[in-house]
Motif scaffolding. Structure first.
Motif, PDB file in Angstrom:
ATOM      1  N   GLU A  67       0.663  -0.866  -0.240  1.00 46.25           N
ATOM      2  CA  GLU A  67      -0.002   0.354  -0.011  1.00 46.25           C
ATOM      3  C   GLU A  67       0.703   1.174  -0.375  1.00 46.25           C
ATOM      4  O   GLU A  67       0.622   1.896  -0.476  1.00 46.25           O
ATOM      5  CB  GLU A  67      -1.169  -0.289   1.511  1.00 46.25           C
ATOM      6  CG  GLU A  67      -2.406   1.381   1.105  1.00 46.25           C
ATOM      7  CD  GLU A  67      -2.964   1.540   2.214  1.00 46.25           C
ATOM      8  OE1 GLU A  67      -3.565   2.031   2.987  1.00 46.25           O
ATOM      9  OE2 GLU A  67      -3.981  -0.541   2.497  1.00 46.25           O
ATOM     10  N   LEU A  71       0.123   3.861  -2.946  1.00 42.18           N
ATOM     11  CA  LEU A  71      -0.188   5.418  -2.358  1.00 42.18           C
ATOM     12  C   LEU A  71       1.320   6.617  -3.397  1.00 42.18           C
ATOM     13  O   LEU A  71       1.205   7.646  -3.838  1.00 42.18           O
ATOM     14  CB  LEU A  71       0.008   5.339  -0.808  1.00 42.18           C
ATOM     15  CG  LEU A  71      -1.400   5.083  -1.073  1.00 42.18           C
ATOM     16  CD1 LEU A  71      -1.437   4.770   0.731  1.00 42.18           C
ATOM     17  CD2 LEU A  71      -2.641   5.281  -1.604  1.00 42.18           C
ATOM     18  N   ILE A  83      -6.068   1.316  -9.518  1.00 45.82           N
ATOM     19  CA  ILE A  83      -4.889   1.000  -8.639  1.00 45.82           C
ATOM     20  C   ILE A  83      -5.785  -0.413  -8.705  1.00 45.82           C
ATOM     21  O   ILE A  83      -7.122  -0.258  -8.689  1.00 45.82           O
ATOM     22  CB  ILE A  83      -5.458   2.175  -7.357  1.00 45.82           C
ATOM     23  CG1 ILE A  83      -4.592   0.840  -6.312  1.00 45.82           C
ATOM     24  CG2 ILE A  83      -6.199   2.257  -6.788  1.00 45.82           C
ATOM     25  CD1 ILE A  83      -3.172   1.204  -6.148  1.00 45.82           C
ATOM     26  N   PHE A  95      -8.311   5.680  -2.091  1.00 44.12           N
ATOM     27  CA  PHE A  95      -6.980   4.971  -3.411  1.00 44.12           C
ATOM     28  C   PHE A  95      -7.424   6.416  -4.330  1.00 44.12           C
ATOM     29  O   PHE A  95      -6.776   7.130  -5.063  1.00 44.12           O
ATOM     30  CB  PHE A  95      -7.215   3.927  -4.082  1.00 44.12           C
ATOM     31  CG  PHE A  95      -5.854   3.113  -2.992  1.00 44.12           C
ATOM     32  CD1 PHE A  95      -4.895   2.551  -2.565  1.00 44.12           C
ATOM     33  CD2 PHE A  95      -7.311   2.098  -2.397  1.00 44.12           C
ATOM     34  CE1 PHE A  95      -4.287   2.251  -2.305  1.00 44.12           C
ATOM     35  CE2 PHE A  95      -6.291   1.358  -1.266  1.00 44.12           C
ATOM     36  CZ  PHE A  95      -4.976   1.487  -0.816  1.00 44.12           C
ATOM     37  N   VAL A 103     -10.534   3.004  -9.292  1.00 47.13           N
ATOM     38  CA  VAL A 103     -10.327   1.108  -9.198  1.00 47.13           C
ATOM     39  C   VAL A 103     -10.421   0.335 -10.059  1.00 47.13           C
ATOM     40  O   VAL A 103     -11.390   0.305 -10.354  1.00 47.13           O
ATOM     41  CB  VAL A 103     -10.860   1.183  -7.689  1.00 47.13           C
ATOM     42  CG1 VAL A 103     -10.090   2.441  -6.994  1.00 47.13           C
ATOM     43  CG2 VAL A 103     -11.867   1.926  -7.895  1.00 47.13           C
TER      44      VAL A 103
END
Length: 256
Positions: A67, A71, A83, A95, A103
């Protein structure tokens, strides 16, 4: 006329940028077979893609511990990348707020028995909006065609990848992402039959990943799909230690 585009990627495993053979991912036993482990952080690749205007690529978190790296890439290239990997309604907004344009969901769309759950897809649409959702229908070949594989491509589901699936699911998402798991990371060429079918079956934007080994595969995808399918090149790319595809040449393909 539609034109195939090169789409970049950042695949993360154990917090590092890697290129792996997709069919070797396992929860237990030996780790996956690695084609490349980068000494550069994810943010370095995101900065490169930003410089060259390569939007619509994807950051994929393969398992836990990724993660922070993900990021950092999104922060460098806000609005530039999708992502995926463990995305659910309870973390998707984080996100997007961090800079993801979309996403991507795969496993969340299935229950513990690997059965497709359309209600979960609707829940994601309610959470982030259709225009910011990508459905990952990464699949393995079977005697009956292609079937979606979940849990880092280890578990076969009940969802067949065919024209009916795209007709059913297109209203729920902006794009589709299709990894051809059997050829992923092998640099042995694209699954031409699948690419041709995607060009016929899918009216949404769709990105194909798996086996692409040179800019010629971008040209071949343009021919097979009528320019309706975009392509990710990973292990063959020189910035990932590959020898078949030069990054500058692939980035230049999008400017033709």
């Amino acid at each position: 006329m539609a034109m195939t585009r090169f789409r970049p990627c950042i695949d993360l495993h154990d917090g590092k940028v890697k290129q792996i053979v997709g069919s070797t991912l396992r929860d237990a036993g030996e780790g996956p077979r690695e084609n490349f482990v980068s000494e550069k952080p994810a943010s370095w690749y995101a900065e490169l893609y930003k410089k060259d205007g390569l939007t619509g690529g994807h950051v994929i978190m393969l398992g836990k511990g990724n993660e922070e790296a993900a990021l950092s890439a999104l922060e460098v290239f806000p609005g530039g990348m999708h992502i995926g990997g463990g995305i659910r309604p309870d973390n998707a907004r984080k996100f997007l707020d961090a800079g993801a344009s979309h996403v991507i969901i795969t496993s969340y769309a299935f229950d513990e028995q690997a059965r497709f759950r359309e209600d979960r897809v609707r829940e994601m649409v309610d959470t982030v909006g259709r225009e910011r959702l990508v459905l990952d229908l990464s699949c393995r070949a079977t005697t009956d065609g292609w079937v979606v594989a979940m849990n880092r491509w280890q578990t076969m589901t009940d969802l067949i990848v065919d024209a009916d699936a795209f007709k059913r699911l297109s209203p729920y998402c902006d794009e589709f992402l299709i990894h051809a798991v059997d050829v992923e990371g092998k640099c042995e060429g694209i699954d031409e039959a699948l690419v041709k079918c995607l060009g016929v079956w899918c009216d949404n934007s769709v990105t194909y990943a798996g086996g692409a080994r040179s800019v010629k595969d971008l040209e071949r995808t343009q021919e097979l799909s009528g320019g309706k399918v975009d392509v990710t090149i990973g292990s063959a790319l020189d910035i990932f230690g590959g020898k078949g595809a030069r990054y500058e040449e692939c980035a230049g393909f999008n400017r033709r």
